[in-house]
Motif scaffolding. Structure first.
Motif, mmCIF file in Angstrom:
data_model
loop_
_atom_site.group_PDB
_atom_site.id
_atom_site.type_symbol
_atom_site.label_atom_id
_atom_site.label_comp_id
_atom_site.label_asym_id
_atom_site.label_seq_id
_atom_site.Cartn_x
_atom_site.Cartn_y
_atom_site.Cartn_z
ATOM 1 N N ARG A 46 0.830 -1.212 0.000
ATOM 2 C CA ARG A 46 0.000 0.000 0.000
ATOM 3 C C ARG A 46 0.860 1.256 0.000
ATOM 4 N N MET A 47 1.934 1.243 0.769
ATOM 5 C CA MET A 47 2.790 2.426 0.855
ATOM 6 C C MET A 47 3.607 2.621 -0.431
ATOM 7 N N VAL A 48 3.976 1.550 -1.091
ATOM 8 C CA VAL A 48 4.654 1.671 -2.387
ATOM 9 C C VAL A 48 3.688 2.262 -3.413
ATOM 10 N N ALA A 49 2.441 1.787 -3.408
ATOM 11 C CA ALA A 49 1.436 2.307 -4.336
ATOM 12 C C ALA A 49 1.176 3.792 -4.086
ATOM 13 N N ALA A 50 1.279 4.231 -2.838
ATOM 14 C CA ALA A 50 1.088 5.636 -2.501
ATOM 15 C C ALA A 50 2.337 6.466 -2.792
ATOM 16 N N GLY A 51 3.445 5.823 -3.151
ATOM 17 C CA GLY A 51 4.672 6.533 -3.469
ATOM 18 C C GLY A 51 5.510 6.910 -2.259
ATOM 19 N N GLU A 52 5.201 6.358 -1.106
ATOM 20 C CA GLU A 52 5.917 6.715 0.130
ATOM 21 C C GLU A 52 7.196 5.891 0.315
ATOM 22 N N TRP A 53 7.125 4.596 0.041
ATOM 23 C CA TRP A 53 8.260 3.707 0.270
ATOM 24 C C TRP A 53 8.706 3.110 -1.052
ATOM 25 N N ARG A 54 9.987 2.720 -1.129
ATOM 26 C CA ARG A 54 10.494 2.139 -2.360
ATOM 27 C C ARG A 54 11.259 0.834 -2.176
ATOM 28 N N ASP A 55 11.714 0.553 -0.960
ATOM 29 C CA ASP A 55 12.521 -0.646 -0.758
ATOM 30 C C ASP A 55 12.345 -1.135 0.682
ATOM 31 N N TYR A 56 12.689 -2.393 0.910
ATOM 32 C CA TYR A 56 12.619 -2.936 2.264
ATOM 33 C C TYR A 56 13.761 -3.929 2.477
ATOM 34 N N ALA A 65 13.771 -9.841 15.179
ATOM 35 C CA ALA A 65 13.604 -9.802 13.728
ATOM 36 C C ALA A 65 13.227 -8.362 13.380
ATOM 37 N N VAL A 66 13.781 -7.846 12.278
ATOM 38 C CA VAL A 66 13.578 -6.445 11.916
ATOM 39 C C VAL A 66 13.158 -6.350 10.450
ATOM 40 N N PHE A 67 12.063 -5.611 10.212
ATOM 41 C CA PHE A 67 11.596 -5.296 8.862
ATOM 42 C C PHE A 67 11.825 -3.801 8.686
ATOM 43 N N SER A 68 12.771 -3.413 7.828
ATOM 44 C CA SER A 68 13.115 -2.010 7.617
ATOM 45 C C SER A 68 12.558 -1.538 6.288
ATOM 46 N N VAL A 69 12.032 -0.300 6.269
ATOM 47 C CA VAL A 69 11.511 0.265 5.026
ATOM 48 C C VAL A 69 12.300 1.529 4.672
ATOM 49 N N PHE A 70 12.500 1.730 3.376
ATOM 50 C CA PHE A 70 13.334 2.809 2.880
ATOM 51 C C PHE A 70 12.583 3.648 1.851
ATOM 52 N N ARG A 71 12.891 4.927 1.812
ATOM 53 C CA ARG A 71 12.427 5.768 0.711
ATOM 54 C C ARG A 71 13.321 5.506 -0.492
ATOM 55 N N GLU A 75 19.705 5.069 1.391
ATOM 56 C CA GLU A 75 19.585 5.863 2.606
ATOM 57 C C GLU A 75 19.356 4.974 3.829
ATOM 58 N N ALA A 76 19.299 5.623 4.977
ATOM 59 C CA ALA A 76 18.956 4.915 6.214
ATOM 60 C C ALA A 76 17.462 4.597 6.177
ATOM 61 N N PRO A 77 17.016 3.566 6.901
ATOM 62 C CA PRO A 77 15.590 3.221 6.874
ATOM 63 C C PRO A 77 14.714 4.315 7.483
ATOM 64 N N LEU A 78 13.545 4.517 6.870
ATOM 65 C CA LEU A 78 12.570 5.459 7.428
ATOM 66 C C LEU A 78 12.004 4.916 8.728
ATOM 67 N N TYR A 79 11.632 3.637 8.703
ATOM 68 C CA TYR A 79 11.045 2.971 9.866
ATOM 69 C C TYR A 79 11.601 1.572 9.975
#
Length: 127
Positions: A46-56, A65-71, A75-79
């Motif tokens: 959903r966030m990729v479709a909205a253009g907010e995130w691009r990679d994980y 366990a860690v799931f990191s999301v990136f713009r 870069e460093a992970p957003l969340y």
């Protein structure tokens, strides 16, 4: 001919092959289960479709366990969405951590913790 080693027969396959193998030690690595991964990847989609995130990225460590999301992947992970089972009884096993290290939400249920990332932001709409 004295420098040649004898040929050794190593049995492979067959009905008794499993019994001959030593049991592997239990995994001490924390991971996301199928339901958790489904929830994480649905939010990611959903966030990729909205253009907010691009990679994980997914990291399975000894204690979490860690799931990191990136713009952007450079870069460093957003969340970071973290699962730490040793905190399950106290604060909850799941946490959402911002890029600055601020814990945005912590809890016992992944869906409730992920809700903090789905909140709608106010945007100026011009007519």
């Amino acid at each position: 001919m004295s420098d040649l080693e004898p040929i050794r027969f190593v049995p492979r396959g067959g009905p008794h092959a499993q019994a001959a193998r030593p049991a592997s030690p239990p995994s001490s690595q924390v991971s996301f289960d199928r339901r958790e991964l489904r929830d994480l990847l649905e939010l990611y989609g959903r966030m990729v479709a909205a253009g907010e995130w691009r990679d994980y990225a997914i990291d399975f460590l000894k204690d979490q366990a860690v799931f990191s999301v990136f713009r952007r992947s450079s870069e460093a992970p957003l969340y970071r969405i973290e699962k730490t089972p040793r905190l399950a009884r106290r604060q909850g096993a799941y946490a959402v951590v911002s890029a600055t290290g601020l814990i945005l939400k912590r809890g016992h249920e992944l869906a409730r913790v992920l809700a903090v990332l789905e909140q709608k932001t106010l945007r100026l709409v011009t007519a």
